[in-house]
Design a protein around this motif. Structure first.
Motif, PDB file in Angstrom:
ATOM      1  N   LEU A   1       0.895  -1.264   0.073  1.00  0.00           N
ATOM      2  CA  LEU A   1      -0.038   0.069  -0.104  1.00  0.00           C
ATOM      3  C   LEU A   1       0.916   1.278   0.105  1.00  0.00           C
ATOM      4  O   LEU A   1       0.799   2.161  -0.776  1.00  0.00           O
ATOM      5  CB  LEU A   1      -0.958  -0.065   1.191  1.00  0.00           C
TER       6      LEU A   1
ATOM      7  N   TYR B   1      -1.744   3.766  -1.727  1.00  0.00           N
ATOM      8  CA  TYR B   1      -3.074   3.644  -1.486  1.00  0.00           C
ATOM      9  C   TYR B   1      -3.359   3.098  -0.142  1.00  0.00           C
ATOM     10  O   TYR B   1      -2.539   2.811   0.667  1.00  0.00           O
ATOM     11  CB  TYR B   1      -3.830   2.524  -2.449  1.00  0.00           C
ATOM     12  N   SER B   2      -4.438   3.365   0.589  1.00  0.00           N
ATOM     13  CA  SER B   2      -4.974   2.552   1.614  1.00  0.00           C
ATOM     14  C   SER B   2      -5.737   1.569   1.265  1.00  0.00           C
ATOM     15  O   SER B   2      -6.024   1.163   0.037  1.00  0.00           O
ATOM     16  CB  SER B   2      -5.868   3.623   2.472  1.00  0.00           C
TER      17      SER B   2
ATOM     18  N   SER C   1      -8.544   0.416   2.117  1.00  0.00           N
ATOM     19  CA  SER C   1      -9.901   0.440   1.995  1.00  0.00           C
ATOM     20  C   SER C   1      -9.981   0.904   0.316  1.00  0.00           C
ATOM     21  O   SER C   1     -11.056   0.710  -0.482  1.00  0.00           O
ATOM     22  CB  SER C   1     -10.477   1.533   2.737  1.00  0.00           C
ATOM     23  N   GLU C   2      -9.151   1.648  -0.154  1.00  0.00           N
ATOM     24  CA  GLU C   2      -8.964   2.228  -1.411  1.00  0.00           C
ATOM     25  C   GLU C   2      -8.730   1.064  -2.460  1.00  0.00           C
ATOM     26  O   GLU C   2      -9.275   1.489  -3.836  1.00  0.00           O
ATOM     27  CB  GLU C   2      -7.963   3.179  -1.825  1.00  0.00           C
ATOM     28  N   VAL C   3      -8.220  -0.105  -2.230  1.00  0.00           N
ATOM     29  CA  VAL C   3      -7.926  -1.008  -3.057  1.00  0.00           C
ATOM     30  C   VAL C   3      -8.960  -2.238  -2.970  1.00  0.00           C
ATOM     31  O   VAL C   3      -9.014  -3.152  -4.019  1.00  0.00           O
ATOM     32  CB  VAL C   3      -6.524  -1.386  -3.346  1.00  0.00           C
ATOM     33  N   LYS C   4      -9.215  -2.512  -1.809  1.00  0.00           N
ATOM     34  CA  LYS C   4      -9.775  -3.689  -1.443  1.00  0.00           C
ATOM     35  C   LYS C   4     -11.162  -4.081  -2.375  1.00  0.00           C
ATOM     36  O   LYS C   4     -11.847  -3.239  -2.343  1.00  0.00           O
ATOM     37  CB  LYS C   4     -10.276  -4.047   0.001  1.00  0.00           C
TER      38      LYS C   4
ATOM     39  N   ARG D   1     -11.314  -4.169  -5.438  1.00  0.00           N
ATOM     40  CA  ARG D   1     -11.205  -3.648  -6.913  1.00  0.00           C
ATOM     41  C   ARG D   1     -10.317  -4.515  -7.550  1.00  0.00           C
ATOM     42  O   ARG D   1      -9.610  -5.477  -6.816  1.00  0.00           O
ATOM     43  CB  ARG D   1     -10.476  -2.110  -6.801  1.00  0.00           C
TER      44      ARG D   1
ATOM     45  N   MET E   1      -6.427  -1.750 -11.835  1.00  0.00           N
ATOM     46  CA  MET E   1      -6.326  -0.371 -11.430  1.00  0.00           C
ATOM     47  C   MET E   1      -4.843  -0.049 -11.303  1.00  0.00           C
ATOM     48  O   MET E   1      -4.532   1.233 -11.201  1.00  0.00           O
ATOM     49  CB  MET E   1      -6.931  -0.152 -10.045  1.00  0.00           C
TER      50      MET E   1
ATOM     51  N   LYS F   1      -1.137   5.427  -6.979  1.00  0.00           N
ATOM     52  CA  LYS F   1      -2.128   6.580  -6.907  1.00  0.00           C
ATOM     53  C   LYS F   1      -1.610   7.873  -7.437  1.00  0.00           C
ATOM     54  O   LYS F   1      -0.237   8.118  -7.254  1.00  0.00           O
ATOM     55  CB  LYS F   1      -2.261   6.787  -5.314  1.00  0.00           C
TER      56      LYS F   1
END
Lengths: 535, 159
Positions: free
Chosen positions: A174, A179-180, A182-185, A187, A191, A225
């Protein structure tokens, strides 16, 4: 990945020995499992051989003793331990892996379940614990865990479902991508990738390959990101269930952007280096060619200058011959000049002599004319004498006998006169002949004089020509002399050229050697670069 | 006169006559030496006006006057210049004539046996001055009659 996997086995509560069916089950379990029974207060009621062997006790050693003998003192004094027993007393089971201590004080890990046993009234009266020694597994797991932890510490780790959906990612990952979690989970993996790549057949095949359980490891370009370019060295490891079905894909990655950049830089350096090396190689090849050419040219020059030198020697010899010939010619011309001038002198002299002769002969003519005059007088006298004699004869004839003697004398006189006349006639004739001859002589001498004058003119012309010739020959001689020097100069120059060419040949062969060395070096450099590239 | 002359010849040399010979126009003529006084070298001529053509002039011969006669005129021969010619001087009765000739020759003695009369074929005007001819071995000697010349001269004078 999983810190603790709850054991799926042997969670069923152990029944008392009263039930026959239950007894069989218990026996069966007892063969493979370590089984121990406690009172609710934790004292040992019973332990089978497996248990005793595992912990190094005999049943007698432990019967009536409290469970805490198997545990670390620190633990038994803790609230957790009290809670543990309280929980069991409440009739709740506890299962897990536990650290216990053998008789000899060694650690042992067991996979165990503490099962409260209920009576017919539903009251808990004892706890049966079935356990198996998992020390080895535990140690193994610990090692694995350590490894995994080590990996987790150093590597970026992310877990996907087989279709590429992100399940989990560690902090390294991360942080690396900015990213955090929560931003990737939840998805998709795409990305992190370039859209042009993700829409490609290749990307699809990549996931298909992983889905087939095939491993993939390489350096990948990913985007963090904000579109940050990140190079990772990663391996996608499909995780399969025992049936061989891919249930997950774990990716270990290392951020190699810096290395990549450095590598890029290095590659650029190498590229530049390679270009330089190529240039060097080409240059050294050119140098080799040039040196070869130079060597051959200097050889040719040497040959040519040798030829030229020998030619110059020949020319020099020729010029020497010409010089000596010219000198001989000069001498000859001098002689000719001398002879011509002598000839001119001679012809002048002869001309003078001829004129003198002419005068003399003219005088002779005059003298003979004078003689003629005298002869005329004599002739006249002879004629008169003859006449006189004739008259005497006539007189004598008239005197008849008396004049006979006189007549004889007169006759004699007449004869003499006749002879005189004849002689004078002869003389006259002769003088005429002399005069004719001397006229001829005069005209001949005139011819001679003319011829001599011509001769004189000719010798004058010869003298002039010879003078001119002398001048020319002197000029030739001078030029030839200069030529001799010039040829000598040429010869020397050629010798110098030859020497220089030889030196040049040596130098060029050295150059050739050097450039060959250079070529070899360039080649080695190239190889080195190739190797470097490959590595 | 002629008898006298003949006598002289006869007496001087039996059967022979002596002639003073000369050439005129290439022909040989002769005159009896008895009629000849002398032979002279060419002499200066003094012209005689109104004289016959054959008289070429007068010659002063050592103080004696002699008449110069041109034999070419008399003997009707091709004409020639009278100047510078030798002359045979003949004397007749104290009269002198000089006969102009081309060239004098010798005095020769000729046998009278070779003498012949002048051929009639000769022109009479010329023939009257000829006594006759002598046949010589290589030549013909024409003998001139001096007397007839004197006569003709006198005739002319007389005329």
């Amino acid at each position: 990945m999983t810190r603790k996997t709850p054991s799926p086995k042997k969670t069923a509560p152990v029944k008392t020995k009263s039930g026959s069916d239950a007894d069989f089950v218990l026996d069966a379990l007892s063969k493979s499992q370590a089984i121990i029974e406690f009172n609710l207060d934790g004292t040992v009621l019973y332990a089978n051989d497996n248990f005793c062997q595992a912990l190094g006790y005999s049943l007698d050693d432990i019967k009536g003793k409290h469970h805490r003998i198997f545990c670390d003192e620190k633990y038994t004094n803790s609230q957790a331990y009290k809670d543990f027993w309280s929980k069991l007393n409440r009739g709740e089971f506890d299962a897990g892996e536990y650290r216990r201590i053998t008789k000899t004080g060694q650690d042992i890990w067991i996979q165990a379940s503490y099962n409260p046993v209920f009576d017919k009234n539903g009251k808990c009266f004892k706890v049966v614990k079935s356990a198996s020694d998992v020390t080895k597994q535990k140690l193994q797991t610990a090692i694995y865990q350590a490894k995994v932890d080590a990996i987790n510490k150093s590597q970026a780790v992310i877990e996907f479902t087989p279709d590429g959906t992100i399940v989990d990612a560690n902090d390294n990952f991360l942080n690396t991508l900015g990213y955090s979690l929560s931003e990737v989970k939840g998805r998709h993996h795409r990305m992190f990738c370039d859209p042009s790549y993700t829409s490609s057949q290749e990307y699809r095949q990549f996931w298909e390959k992983l889905g087939r359980g095939e491993f993939d490891a390489a350096q990948y370009l990913r985007f963090g990101k904000g579109g940050k370019q990140i190079w990772i060295q990663a391996s996608y490891n499909p995780v399969m269930n025992p049936e061989g079905k891919v249930i997950s894909v774990i990716k270990y990655a290392t951020d190699i952007t810096k290395e990549k950049n450095r590598q890029k830089e290095v590659e650029e350096h190498i590229k530049v280096f390679e270009e330089i090396t190529n240039s060097l190689s080409a240059a050294s090849e050119e140098l080799t060619a040039s040196a070869t050419q130079m060597a051959s040219m200097s050889r040719q020059t040497t040959d040519q200058s040798g030829t030229a030198a020998s030619a110059a020697e020949q020319v020099s010899a020729g010029v020497h011959v010409v010089s000596s010939n010219t000198q001989q010619m000069v001498t000859s011309i001098k002689e000719i000049a001398k002879s011509a001038s002598e000839s001119a002198e001679m012809s002048r002299f002869t001309s003078g002599k001829a004129q003198e002769t002419n005068t003399t002969i003219s005088q002779l003519g005059n003298s003979s004319k004078e003689i003629g005059e005298v002869i005329k007088v004599i002739s006249s006298i002879a004629q008169q004498t003859n006449l006189l004699a004739l008259n005497a004869t006539i007189e004598a004839a008239r005197a008849a006998d008396a004049g006979k003697g006189f007549a004889v004398v007169a006759n004699e006189v007449k004869e003499l006169a006749k002879q005189t006349a004849k002689a004078t006639q002869d003389i006259t004739n002769k003088i005429g002949a002399i005069q004719h001859d001397s006229e001829l002589a005069v005209s001949a001498i005139g011819g001679i004089t003319q011829a001599i004058e011509k001769l004189n003119t000719i010798s004058g012309a010869i003298a002039a020509s010879v003078e001119e010739q002398t001048a020319t020959t002197n000029e030739v001689s001078r030029v030839v002399h200069e030529s001799t020097e010039g040829v000598q100069g040429i010869s020397n120059s050629i010798r110098l050229v030859s020497k220089a060419a030889e030196e040049s040949a040596v130098a060029s062969s050295q150059t050739l050697e050097a450039s060959r060395g250079l070529t070899t070096l360039a080649e080695r450099l190239k190889n080195q670069i190739t190797k470097m590239r490959a590595s | 006169m002629s008898s006298e002359a003949m006598t002289l010849v006869d007496s001087s040399n039996s059967g022979q006559t002596q002639y003073s010979t000369f050439l005129v126009a290439g022909r040989l003529y002769g005159i009896d030496v008895m009629s000849v006084q002398e032979v002279t070298m060419p002499m200066p001529l003094t012209n005689v006006p109104l004289s016959p053509p054959f008289v070429k002039g007068l010659i002063n011969l050592r103080g004696q006057i002699s008449t110069a006669l041109d034999l070419r005129e008399l003997l009707i021969l091709p004409k020639d210049s009278p100047d510078g010619k030798m002359a045979v001087v003949c004397k007749h009765e104290d009269c002198l004539v000089s006969l102009l000739i081309d060239q004098i020759c010798d005095v020769v003695g000729v046998s009278n046996e070779s003498f012949e009369r002048t051929p009639d074929t000769i022109d009479p005007d010329a023939r009257r001055f000829f006594k006759g001819v002598h046949k010589l071995p290589e030549n013909i000697l024409t003998v001139i009659d001096v007397k007839s010349i004197f006569h003709s001269l006198n005739d002319k004078k007389g005329n």
